[in-house]
Design a protein around this motif. Structure first.
Motif, PDB file in Angstrom:
ATOM      1  N   SER A 145       9.770   1.643   7.206  1.00  0.00           N
ATOM      2  CA  SER A 145       9.051   0.372   7.210  1.00  0.00           C
ATOM      3  C   SER A 145       9.286  -0.322   8.535  1.00  0.00           C
ATOM      4  CB  SER A 145       9.569  -0.514   6.061  1.00  0.00           C
ATOM      5  OG  SER A 145       9.100  -1.833   6.178  1.00  0.00           O
ATOM      6  N   ARG A 189       2.600  -3.633   7.032  1.00  0.00           N
ATOM      7  CA  ARG A 189       2.257  -3.883   5.638  1.00  0.00           C
ATOM      8  C   ARG A 189       1.050  -3.049   5.200  1.00  0.00           C
ATOM      9  NH1 ARG A 189       3.494 -10.037   3.780  1.00  0.00           N
ATOM     10  NH2 ARG A 189       5.627 -10.149   4.577  1.00  0.00           N
ATOM     11  N   ASP A 213      -1.708  -1.949   1.973  1.00  0.00           N
ATOM     12  CA  ASP A 213      -2.416  -2.456   0.795  1.00  0.00           C
ATOM     13  C   ASP A 213      -1.983  -1.669  -0.433  1.00  0.00           C
ATOM     14  OD1 ASP A 213      -4.189  -3.547  -1.017  1.00  0.00           O
ATOM     15  OD2 ASP A 213      -5.916  -2.417  -0.287  1.00  0.00           O
ATOM     16  N   GLN A 248       2.866  -4.615  -2.046  1.00  0.00           N
ATOM     17  CA  GLN A 248       2.435  -5.667  -1.127  1.00  0.00           C
ATOM     18  C   GLN A 248       1.905  -6.881  -1.884  1.00  0.00           C
ATOM     19  OE1 GLN A 248       2.802  -7.224   2.149  1.00  0.00           O
ATOM     20  NE2 GLN A 248       2.848  -4.998   2.314  1.00  0.00           N
ATOM     21  N   TYR A 253      -4.046 -12.983  -1.318  1.00  0.00           N
ATOM     22  CA  TYR A 253      -4.011 -11.570  -0.960  1.00  0.00           C
ATOM     23  C   TYR A 253      -5.346 -11.162  -0.365  1.00  0.00           C
ATOM     24  CZ  TYR A 253      -2.722  -6.666  -1.118  1.00  0.00           C
ATOM     25  OH  TYR A 253      -2.415  -5.384  -0.766  1.00  0.00           O
ATOM     26  N   PHE A 276      -4.229  -5.594   5.846  1.00  0.00           N
ATOM     27  CA  PHE A 276      -3.177  -4.589   5.761  1.00  0.00           C
ATOM     28  C   PHE A 276      -3.695  -3.188   6.073  1.00  0.00           C
ATOM     29  CE2 PHE A 276      -2.387  -7.827   2.358  1.00  0.00           C
ATOM     30  CZ  PHE A 276      -1.453  -8.556   3.075  1.00  0.00           C
TER      31      PHE A 276
END
Length: 221
Positions: A126, A169, A171, A175, A186, A191
């Motif tokens: 990440s 990040r 989807d 998330q 959102y 993303f």
């Protein structure tokens, strides 16, 4: 056809990685037994392996029949949103169990099979494994530690290729939970798609054998 084991393949990024590797690899899908995992396995003609990363004691026995493995993709992970002062020791323990100790145990159990194939280990890390993210204290710590394990594996097992993927990040359902914690709307278009990150994994795996991709860093545009 070469073999590839993927953890956390029942949905999201893991399923996208399975889709990306299915044309070139025989898939082993590792995870807790579930109907979703069974459906993915049926779609790709894959084999499921009942691996619970939070229960490291059983992992070696489960994967013992695998004598040669070309690719191992560590994708499964958990996140408990919370700043340091909001976090609980139990959350830190659960995060480390799945995000770090599980991958360590699975890698060690499969090391003879990976050595036999001069294989490739891919860690889905990440951006939080490079720079700690606010509100993701235990998750960031687990990803920093996972990166260190990947670096150590690369240094200690020169016959293997070891790649850490550091996406921004994505989807996914994880998330959505994080955005809800942050109290924001959102917007999926902000993303990366799982398919974009999966394509990077497939590209790293397909890299000719005279090259070794150590790290891939991907961010949304």
């Amino acid at each position: 056809m070469p073999t590839a084991m993927i953890t956390g393949a029942s949905a999201g990024l893991g399923r996208a990685i399975a889709t990306a590797l299915a044309p070139t690899h025989t898939l082993f899908l590792a995870g807790r037994p579930s109907s979703r995992l069974d459906r993915v396995a049926e779609e790709f003609g894959a084999t499921t392996w009942p691996v619970d990363l939070a229960n490291t004691e059983d992992i070696e026995t489960v994967v013992e029949p695998i004598v040669e493995l070309d690719v191992l993709v560590h994708n499964a992970g958990v996140a408990y949103p919370g700043r340091v002062g909001e976090s609980a020791v139990e959350e830190w323990s659960a995060t480390m169990a799945v995000n770090l100790l599980g991958p360590v145990a699975l890698t060690l159990a499969l090391l003879p099979a990976l050595r036999a194939a001069r294989g490739h280990v891919v860690f889905i890390n990440s951006g939080s494994g490079i720079n700690a993210s606010p509100g993701l204290a235990s998750y960031s710590a687990s990803k920093f530690a996972l990166r260190a394990f990947a670096d150590s594996l690369r240094a200690d097992e020169p016959a293997l290729r070891v790649t850490s993927i550091h996406p921004g990040r994505i989807d996914t359902d994880m998330q959505r939970d994080l955005i809800a914690y942050e109290g924001r709307e959102y917007v999926p278009e902000q993303f990366l798609t799982p398919e974009t990150v999966a394509a990077a994994v497939a590209q790293a795996v397909a890299t000719p054998l005279d090259a070794h991709v150590h790290e891939v860093v991907i961010r949304p545009r």
